[in-house]
Design a protein around this motif. Structure first.
Motif, PDB file in Angstrom:
ATOM      1  N   GLN A   1      31.983  10.180  60.127  1.00 19.68           N
ATOM      2  CA  GLN A   1      32.673  11.398  60.003  1.00 19.68           C
ATOM      3  C   GLN A   1      34.059  11.431  60.650  1.00 19.68           C
ATOM      4  OE1 GLN A   1      32.058  14.357  58.069  1.00 19.68           O
ATOM      5  NE2 GLN A   1      30.812  12.824  57.208  1.00 19.68           N
ATOM      6  N   ALA A   2      34.028  10.717  61.930  1.00 21.20           N
ATOM      7  CA  ALA A   2      35.327  10.816  62.736  1.00 21.20           C
ATOM      8  C   ALA A   2      36.329  10.002  62.216  1.00 21.20           C
ATOM      9  CB  ALA A   2      35.163  10.507  64.158  1.00 21.20           C
ATOM     10  N   LEU A   3      36.061   8.555  61.741  1.00 21.93           N
ATOM     11  CA  LEU A   3      36.844   7.729  61.016  1.00 21.93           C
ATOM     12  C   LEU A   3      37.127   8.194  59.719  1.00 21.93           C
ATOM     13  CD1 LEU A   3      35.185   4.552  61.865  1.00 21.93           C
ATOM     14  CD2 LEU A   3      37.410   5.346  62.975  1.00 21.93           C
ATOM     15  N   GLY A   4      36.546   9.088  58.889  1.00 24.13           N
ATOM     16  CA  GLY A   4      36.849   9.621  57.709  1.00 24.13           C
ATOM     17  C   GLY A   4      38.115  10.570  57.622  1.00 24.13           C
ATOM     18  N   ARG A   5      37.874  11.486  58.732  1.00 23.50           N
ATOM     19  CA  ARG A   5      38.997  12.435  58.992  1.00 23.50           C
ATOM     20  C   ARG A   5      40.222  11.674  59.694  1.00 23.50           C
ATOM     21  NH1 ARG A   5      36.457  17.528  60.187  1.00 23.50           N
ATOM     22  NH2 ARG A   5      34.082  17.532  59.761  1.00 23.50           N
ATOM     23  N   PHE A   6      39.965  10.703  60.545  1.00 26.34           N
ATOM     24  CA  PHE A   6      41.130   9.832  60.975  1.00 26.34           C
ATOM     25  C   PHE A   6      42.157   9.019  59.685  1.00 26.34           C
ATOM     26  CE2 PHE A   6      42.735   5.957  63.076  1.00 26.34           C
ATOM     27  CZ  PHE A   6      43.807   6.502  63.705  1.00 26.34           C
ATOM     28  N   PHE A   7      41.047   8.403  59.083  1.00 25.48           N
ATOM     29  CA  PHE A   7      41.833   7.707  58.007  1.00 25.48           C
ATOM     30  C   PHE A   7      42.383   8.467  57.118  1.00 25.48           C
ATOM     31  CE2 PHE A   7      38.232   4.126  58.559  1.00 25.48           C
ATOM     32  CZ  PHE A   7      38.949   3.608  59.611  1.00 25.48           C
ATOM     33  N   ARG A   8      42.006   9.785  56.619  1.00 30.19           N
ATOM     34  CA  ARG A   8      42.618  10.766  55.890  1.00 30.19           C
ATOM     35  C   ARG A   8      44.327  11.089  56.449  1.00 30.19           C
ATOM     36  NH1 ARG A   8      37.687  12.425  54.830  1.00 30.19           N
ATOM     37  NH2 ARG A   8      37.756  14.251  56.414  1.00 30.19           N
ATOM     38  N   MET A   9      44.338  11.152  57.759  1.00 35.93           N
ATOM     39  CA  MET A   9      45.683  11.431  58.383  1.00 35.93           C
ATOM     40  C   MET A   9      46.431  10.174  58.434  1.00 35.93           C
ATOM     41  SD  MET A   9      44.631  13.809  61.856  1.00 35.93           S
ATOM     42  CE  MET A   9      43.254  12.925  62.240  1.00 35.93           C
ATOM     43  N   VAL A  10      45.809   9.009  58.473  1.00 36.90           N
ATOM     44  CA  VAL A  10      46.451   7.812  58.615  1.00 36.90           C
ATOM     45  C   VAL A  10      47.248   7.419  57.364  1.00 36.90           C
ATOM     46  CG1 VAL A  10      46.260   5.311  58.818  1.00 36.90           C
ATOM     47  CG2 VAL A  10      45.278   6.570  60.389  1.00 36.90           C
ATOM     48  N   ALA A  11      46.230   7.885  56.196  1.00 37.73           N
ATOM     49  CA  ALA A  11      46.770   7.678  54.911  1.00 37.73           C
ATOM     50  C   ALA A  11      48.067   8.255  54.725  1.00 37.73           C
ATOM     51  CB  ALA A  11      45.801   8.246  53.903  1.00 37.73           C
ATOM     52  N   VAL A  12      48.055   9.559  55.337  1.00 39.97           N
ATOM     53  CA  VAL A  12      49.510  10.374  55.092  1.00 39.97           C
ATOM     54  C   VAL A  12      50.521   9.733  56.219  1.00 39.97           C
ATOM     55  CG1 VAL A  12      50.479  12.677  55.530  1.00 39.97           C
ATOM     56  CG2 VAL A  12      48.094  12.620  54.407  1.00 39.97           C
ATOM     57  N   ALA A  13      50.172   9.259  57.355  1.00 34.51           N
ATOM     58  CA  ALA A  13      50.987   8.617  58.182  1.00 34.51           C
ATOM     59  C   ALA A  13      51.641   7.577  57.676  1.00 34.51           C
ATOM     60  CB  ALA A  13      50.390   8.596  59.332  1.00 34.51           C
ATOM     61  N   VAL A  14      50.765   6.686  56.900  1.00 37.55           N
ATOM     62  CA  VAL A  14      51.391   5.428  56.453  1.00 37.55           C
ATOM     63  C   VAL A  14      52.257   5.679  54.989  1.00 37.55           C
ATOM     64  CG1 VAL A  14      50.711   3.510  54.793  1.00 37.55           C
ATOM     65  CG2 VAL A  14      49.320   4.159  56.899  1.00 37.55           C
ATOM     66  N   VAL A  15      52.262   6.737  54.427  1.00 37.96           N
ATOM     67  CA  VAL A  15      53.236   7.210  53.545  1.00 37.96           C
ATOM     68  C   VAL A  15      54.327   7.652  54.164  1.00 37.96           C
ATOM     69  CG1 VAL A  15      53.657   8.574  51.485  1.00 37.96           C
ATOM     70  CG2 VAL A  15      51.393   7.565  51.477  1.00 37.96           C
ATOM     71  N   ALA A  16      54.159   8.601  55.050  1.00 41.88           N
ATOM     72  CA  ALA A  16      55.324   8.898  55.777  1.00 41.88           C
ATOM     73  C   ALA A  16      56.272   8.034  56.455  1.00 41.88           C
ATOM     74  CB  ALA A  16      54.905  10.168  56.693  1.00 41.88           C
ATOM     75  N   LEU A  17      55.533   6.913  57.052  1.00 39.87           N
ATOM     76  CA  LEU A  17      56.175   5.790  57.806  1.00 39.87           C
ATOM     77  C   LEU A  17      56.734   5.125  56.674  1.00 39.87           C
ATOM     78  CD1 LEU A  17      53.545   4.986  60.239  1.00 39.87           C
ATOM     79  CD2 LEU A  17      55.908   5.132  60.785  1.00 39.87           C
ATOM     80  N   VAL A  18      56.346   4.525  55.707  1.00 40.72           N
ATOM     81  CA  VAL A  18      56.880   3.723  54.820  1.00 40.72           C
ATOM     82  C   VAL A  18      58.066   4.264  54.062  1.00 40.72           C
ATOM     83  CG1 VAL A  18      56.673   2.487  52.753  1.00 40.72           C
ATOM     84  CG2 VAL A  18      54.732   2.256  54.482  1.00 40.72           C
ATOM     85  N   ALA A  19      57.854   5.662  53.544  1.00 43.80           N
ATOM     86  CA  ALA A  19      58.863   6.300  53.036  1.00 43.80           C
ATOM     87  C   ALA A  19      60.194   6.547  53.845  1.00 43.80           C
ATOM     88  CB  ALA A  19      58.608   7.658  52.388  1.00 43.80           C
ATOM     89  N   SER A  20      59.973   7.196  55.142  1.00 48.87           N
ATOM     90  CA  SER A  20      61.099   7.533  56.055  1.00 48.87           C
ATOM     91  C   SER A  20      61.459   5.975  56.463  1.00 48.87           C
ATOM     92  CB  SER A  20      60.581   7.977  57.131  1.00 48.87           C
ATOM     93  OG  SER A  20      59.410   7.291  57.854  1.00 48.87           O
ATOM     94  N   GLY A  21      60.879   5.069  56.692  1.00 48.31           N
ATOM     95  CA  GLY A  21      61.428   3.668  57.194  1.00 48.31           C
ATOM     96  C   GLY A  21      62.186   2.965  56.091  1.00 48.31           C
ATOM     97  N   VAL A  22      61.889   3.083  55.049  1.00 52.20           N
ATOM     98  CA  VAL A  22      62.706   2.548  53.841  1.00 52.20           C
ATOM     99  C   VAL A  22      63.880   3.308  53.608  1.00 52.20           C
ATOM    100  CG1 VAL A  22      62.729   1.934  51.353  1.00 52.20           C
ATOM    101  CG2 VAL A  22      60.855   1.309  52.751  1.00 52.20           C
ATOM    102  N   TRP A  23      63.900   4.828  53.630  1.00 52.00           N
ATOM    103  CA  TRP A  23      64.738   5.438  53.447  1.00 52.00           C
ATOM    104  C   TRP A  23      66.004   5.200  54.682  1.00 52.00           C
ATOM    105  CZ3 TRP A  23      64.594  11.323  51.852  1.00 52.00           C
ATOM    106  CH2 TRP A  23      65.880  11.716  51.588  1.00 52.00           C
ATOM    107  N   LEU A  24      65.438   5.149  55.728  1.00 54.61           N
ATOM    108  CA  LEU A  24      66.317   4.638  56.990  1.00 54.61           C
ATOM    109  C   LEU A  24      67.184   3.593  56.981  1.00 54.61           C
ATOM    110  CD1 LEU A  24      64.498   6.302  59.870  1.00 54.61           C
ATOM    111  CD2 LEU A  24      66.671   6.934  59.316  1.00 54.61           C
ATOM    112  N   LEU A  25      66.368   2.593  56.329  1.00 55.13           N
ATOM    113  CA  LEU A  25      66.829   1.067  56.338  1.00 55.13           C
ATOM    114  C   LEU A  25      67.764   0.908  55.335  1.00 55.13           C
ATOM    115  CD1 LEU A  25      66.337  -1.601  57.401  1.00 55.13           C
ATOM    116  CD2 LEU A  25      64.602  -2.072  55.727  1.00 55.13           C
ATOM    117  N   LEU A  26      67.631   1.674  54.071  1.00 55.75           N
ATOM    118  CA  LEU A  26      68.510   1.788  52.952  1.00 55.75           C
ATOM    119  C   LEU A  26      69.832   2.533  53.236  1.00 55.75           C
ATOM    120  CD1 LEU A  26      66.170   2.336  50.156  1.00 55.75           C
ATOM    121  CD2 LEU A  26      67.189   0.147  50.624  1.00 55.75           C
TER     122      LEU A  26
END
Length: 153
Positions: free
Chosen positions: A50-75
């Motif tokens: 249960q704890a990992l499920g909650r955490f992994f859902r947050m991480v999924a959002v974090a990964v999208v945010a990290l990749v999108a913001s990182g690529v945007w900043l890099l470009l």
């Protein structure tokens, strides 16, 4: 306006990294040892799922945010003008995202199936595989932070 966008991009990037890396540190060094110390497998394994499920859902959002913001900043800077640390951060981050996708898309589902079936040895074995890969990703995360800091030096 551009400085506000830059601020939001960097804030989003840092917030995503804090959620992901901080959550891994908490889960690995605080939650897991405490749960192992005080709970038997029939209580511990559902709690961890249960704890990992909650955490992994947050991480999924974090990964999208990290990749999108990182690529945007890099470009904005351009690949050729970006510091070497940014290139390292990108490579490490993409590797971490692949590992996370394997954990969340495969191992976590296997953990939930084993927990739902009350197959405690199987659930414990899957949880241990998740633990090892989280430790790998945590190490990579700290290397990504070092790469980011090196880009500022």
């Amino acid at each position: 306006m551009s400085s506000l966008i830059d601020f939001l991009l960097v804030f989003t990037h840092l917030a995503g990294a804090i959620v992901w890396l901080g959550g891994m540190v908490f889960a690995h060094f605080a939650l897991r040892p405490a749960a192992t110390q005080v709970l038997e497998p029939p209580q511990r394994l559902p709690l961890m799922a249960q704890a990992l499920g909650r955490f992994f859902r947050m991480v999924a959002v974090a990964v999208v945010a990290l990749v999108a913001s990182g690529v945007w900043l890099l470009l904005q800077v351009g690949m050729g003008q970006a510091p070497m640390g940014w290139h390292l951060m990108l490579a490490i981050g993409l590797l971490m995202a692949v590992i996370f996708s394997f954990i969340y898309g495969g191992l976590y589902r296997a953990l939930c199936r084993a927990v739902d079936a009350r197959q405690w040895p199987a659930a414990a074995a899957v949880l241990n595989r998740i633990r090892v890969l989280v430790l790998v990703n945590m190490t990579l995360g700290f290397l990504a932070v070092a790469a980011a800091v090196s880009a500022r030096a």
